[in-house]
Design a protein around this motif. Structure first.
Motif, short mmCIF file in Angstrom:
data_model
loop_
_atom_site.label_atom_id
_atom_site.label_comp_id
_atom_site.label_asym_id
_atom_site.label_seq_id
_atom_site.Cartn_x
_atom_site.Cartn_y
_atom_site.Cartn_z
N GLU A 199 0.86 -1.18 0.00
CA GLU A 199 0.00 0.00 0.00
C GLU A 199 0.90 1.24 0.00
OE1 GLU A 199 1.70 0.21 2.94
OE2 GLU A 199 0.00 0.89 4.13
N TYR A 200 0.46 2.32 0.64
CA TYR A 200 1.15 3.61 0.50
C TYR A 200 1.69 4.13 1.84
CZ TYR A 200 -1.79 3.16 -3.63
OH TYR A 200 -2.42 2.67 -4.75
N GLY A 201 1.87 3.24 2.81
CA GLY A 201 2.26 3.68 4.14
C GLY A 201 3.61 4.36 4.20
N THR A 202 4.53 4.02 3.30
CA THR A 202 5.84 4.66 3.31
C THR A 202 5.75 6.12 2.89
OG1 THR A 202 6.93 2.56 2.81
CG2 THR A 202 8.19 4.56 2.39
N MET A 203 4.91 6.43 1.91
CA MET A 203 4.82 7.77 1.37
C MET A 203 3.74 8.62 2.01
SD MET A 203 3.05 6.86 -2.32
CE MET A 203 2.45 8.50 -2.72
N CYS A 204 2.87 7.99 2.80
CA CYS A 204 1.74 8.73 3.39
C CYS A 204 1.38 8.09 4.73
CB CYS A 204 0.54 8.68 2.45
SG CYS A 204 -1.00 9.33 3.16
N PRO A 205 1.44 8.84 5.83
CA PRO A 205 1.09 8.27 7.13
C PRO A 205 -0.33 7.70 7.18
CG PRO A 205 2.23 10.35 7.43
CD PRO A 205 1.95 10.22 5.96
N ARG A 206 -1.22 8.23 6.34
CA ARG A 206 -2.58 7.69 6.29
C ARG A 206 -2.63 6.36 5.55
NH1 ARG A 206 -6.85 11.36 6.66
NH2 ARG A 206 -7.92 10.33 4.94
N GLY A 207 -1.57 6.03 4.83
CA GLY A 207 -1.51 4.78 4.12
C GLY A 207 -2.27 4.75 2.82
N SER A 208 -2.63 5.94 2.29
CA SER A 208 -3.49 5.94 1.11
C SER A 208 -3.08 6.94 0.04
CB SER A 208 -4.94 6.23 1.52
OG SER A 208 -5.06 7.53 2.07
N GLY A 209 -2.48 8.07 0.42
CA GLY A 209 -2.26 9.13 -0.58
C GLY A 209 -3.57 9.59 -1.17
N PHE A 210 -4.60 9.61 -0.34
CA PHE A 210 -5.98 9.88 -0.78
C PHE A 210 -6.68 10.64 0.34
CE2 PHE A 210 -10.46 8.51 -1.15
CZ PHE A 210 -10.71 8.80 -2.49
N ARG A 211 -7.34 11.74 -0.03
CA ARG A 211 -7.97 12.56 1.01
C ARG A 211 -9.15 13.32 0.42
NH1 ARG A 211 -4.61 16.51 5.15
NH2 ARG A 211 -6.33 16.89 6.62
N ASP A 212 -10.22 13.39 1.21
CA ASP A 212 -11.42 14.14 0.81
C ASP A 212 -11.95 13.67 -0.54
OD1 ASP A 212 -11.19 15.66 3.15
OD2 ASP A 212 -9.93 17.15 2.16
N GLY A 213 -11.86 12.35 -0.77
CA GLY A 213 -12.40 11.79 -1.99
C GLY A 213 -11.55 11.99 -3.22
N ARG A 214 -10.31 12.46 -3.06
CA ARG A 214 -9.46 12.73 -4.22
C ARG A 214 -8.07 12.16 -4.01
NH1 ARG A 214 -9.76 19.06 -5.26
NH2 ARG A 214 -9.35 19.00 -3.01
N LEU A 215 -7.44 11.79 -5.12
CA LEU A 215 -6.07 11.30 -5.09
C LEU A 215 -5.13 12.48 -4.86
CD1 LEU A 215 -4.71 8.49 -5.68
CD2 LEU A 215 -4.26 9.37 -7.98
N CYS A 216 -4.22 12.34 -3.92
CA CYS A 216 -3.25 13.40 -3.65
C CYS A 216 -2.22 13.44 -4.78
CB CYS A 216 -2.54 13.16 -2.32
SG CYS A 216 -3.63 13.10 -0.88
N GLU A 217 -2.09 14.59 -5.43
CA GLU A 217 -1.11 14.73 -6.50
C GLU A 217 0.30 14.93 -5.96
OE1 GLU A 217 -2.29 17.80 -9.14
OE2 GLU A 217 -4.20 16.84 -9.69
N ARG A 218 0.40 15.45 -4.75
CA ARG A 218 1.69 15.66 -4.10
C ARG A 218 1.46 15.56 -2.60
NH1 ARG A 218 -0.07 20.35 -6.16
NH2 ARG A 218 1.22 20.09 -8.01
N PRO A 219 2.51 15.30 -1.82
CA PRO A 219 2.33 15.19 -0.37
C PRO A 219 1.93 16.53 0.24
CG PRO A 219 4.66 15.10 -0.94
CD PRO A 219 3.90 15.02 -2.23
N CYS A 220 0.98 16.47 1.16
CA CYS A 220 0.64 17.67 1.90
C CYS A 220 1.78 17.99 2.88
CB CYS A 220 -0.68 17.47 2.65
SG CYS A 220 -0.64 16.14 3.87
N THR A 221 1.74 19.15 3.50
CA THR A 221 2.86 19.56 4.37
C THR A 221 3.10 18.59 5.51
OG1 THR A 221 2.49 21.89 3.80
CG2 THR A 221 3.74 21.42 5.82
N PRO A 222 2.06 18.14 6.27
CA PRO A 222 2.33 17.17 7.34
C PRO A 222 2.93 15.87 6.82
CG PRO A 222 0.15 18.16 7.61
CD PRO A 222 0.65 18.57 6.27
N CYS A 223 2.41 15.37 5.68
CA CYS A 223 2.96 14.12 5.13
C CYS A 223 4.41 14.31 4.70
CB CYS A 223 2.12 13.67 3.93
SG CYS A 223 0.62 12.76 4.37
N ALA A 224 4.71 15.43 4.05
CA ALA A 224 6.07 15.67 3.60
C ALA A 224 7.03 15.72 4.77
CB ALA A 224 6.13 16.98 2.81
N TRP A 225 6.61 16.33 5.87
CA TRP A 225 7.46 16.44 7.05
C TRP A 225 7.64 15.08 7.72
CZ3 TRP A 225 6.17 16.01 12.42
CH2 TRP A 225 7.21 16.38 13.28
#
Length: 421
Positions: free
Chosen positions: A160-186
């Protein structure tokens, strides 16, 4: 049970190996054992460990658990090391935690020196030829550095996506994240830096692999795409005959991101006759009650049910995920029962379906799914699905073939590491 033992003999040293190369000592690392954590990665990692052990390799499995000591046991020829949790709390306890505590947990988990030190002691005791990591929450990506310090090649498997996204999805508010948000990037900065130490990265789907590479992870790694090992693999018992009504099915967790609400909205747009829908799975009671209240009369909620009981009673499986599902197991389970699949164009799902031969694809919207189902009602081409097409798709999942692919990846990584040394 107790504290970490100072030394252990290698798990099942080299012996007869049924593959093309010599037997290897393989250490597999994953967040948990299925006895402690119920998850797809846990089941897949243990199945792989058993499959490799049965091929004559010496296999050990490192996990973590909520206890206080290092526990060791044998699981069908695989030596399991369960390391005690060394973070603020056990991340799989199911309890709610305040946002600051969750942030602190993820910050430590990305480079946890306490778990890394315990993992290093296991490496010294087991002396593997290769380290194969899977989902790492709780163990920490710092285990990659421990392997590299000892000159060991690392093959990481992306479930899955746990390495690149703490939520494990790279997906938020019904949309695919095109780039990491600030908390994820940090929070993932240490993980990204450590990913430079991985020799080979294997994706459960091309989509999952490419997402990590696009975000800058695993810049020096060789890449592969391999399915999970299905220990319960089987072929359809015989030709199927569709019922007079089109019997639709949904099989899996009842959560929003899996698209079950989308499915209910879609079938509400169908004519009231000519079809039924069986929903097998469980979820939050309030969410399930809302689904039941919105569902037409010919929708049945079965609760938890076995695949062997569910699939023979449907003509078409619906996989309506709205999140980027890496590789839904239900698609392959459906094929193993001779049932075609209608899947959303989300994540790795399109890679699993041969349009018009093993199933059909739709955009993850109620309108698109309703249109596809209406067409199936009109033509009933689910009855014309080719047994040969399903057989060719299932050939890729044959356990012996999958295990040989893993062995080839491991052997190549070992050879490259030795050549570099």
């Amino acid at each position: 049970m107790g504290r970490e033992p100072p030394q252990l003999a290698p798990a099942r040293g080299p012996g007869s190996h049924q593959g093309s190369g010599v037997a290897m000592r393989i250490l597999i690392a994953n967040s948990g054992h299925p006895a402690t954590i119920k998850g797809g990665a846990e089941a897949a990692a243990l199945d792989l460990a058993h499959g490799l052990s049965e091929r004559g390799h010496g296999v050990s499995l490192v996990v973590h658990h909520p206890g206080r000591g290092h526990e060791t046991w044998d699981d069908g020829g695989v030596r399991v090391h369960a390391l005690p949790n060394r973070n603020l709390y056990f991340g799989f306890d199911g309890r709610p935690h305040a946002a600051p505590a969750r942030l602190a947990w993820h910050a430590l988990d990305g480079a946890n020196p306490f778990m890394a030190a315990a993992f290093g002691r296991i490496l010294d005791a087991e002396r593997p030829d290769i380290v194969n990591t899977h989902a790492l929450p709780g163990l920490s990506q710092l285990v990659w550095r421990e392997a590299r310090r000892r000159g060991l090649p690392v093959v990481h498997y992306l479930h899955e996506y746990g390495t690149m996204c703490p939520r494990g999805s790279g997906f938020r508010d019904g949309r695919l994240c095109e780039r990491p948000c600030t908390p994820c990037a940090w929070l993932t900065r240490p993980r990204k830096a450590l990913s430079r130490l991985v020799d080979t990265v294997v994706g459960v789907s091309r989509f999952t692999l490419d997402r990590h590479l696009a975000w800058g992870f695993f810049p020096h790694a060789r890449t592969e795409v391999l399915p999970n090992l299905f220990r319960d693999f089987h072929r359809p018992a015989g030709p199927r005959r569709g019922a007079a009504e089109l019997r639709l099915g949904y099989f899996g967790r009842l959560i929003h991101d899996k698209g079950v609400s989308l499915l209910i909205e879609a079938v509400r747009r169908l004519p009231p006759q000519g079809w039924t829908l069986d929903i097998g799975g469980t979820g939050d009671p309030a969410f399930v009650d809302a689904l039941k209240a919105a569902a037409p009369a010919n929708v049945r909620f079965l609760g938890w049910t076995r695949a062997a009981d569910f699939f023979p009673c449907i003509d078409l499986l619906i996989v309506p995920s709205i999140w980027p599902d890496p590789q839904p197991r239900g698609v392959f389970e459906s094929y193993m029962h001779g049932v075609p699949v209608a899947g959303a164009r989300s994540g790795g799902i399109p890679e699993q379906i041969d349009e018009g031969r093993t199933g059909w694809l739709f955009d993850p919207t109620p309108e698109s799914l309703a249109a596809l189902l209406s067409a199936r009602l009109g033509t009933r081409d689910d009855r014309a699905i080719s047994a040969d097409a399903l057989a060719r798709r299932l050939e890729r999942l044959e356990p012996g073939r999958v295990i040989e692919s893993y062995e080839a990846v491991f052997e190549a990584a070992i050879a490259r590491r030795r050549a570099a040394a």
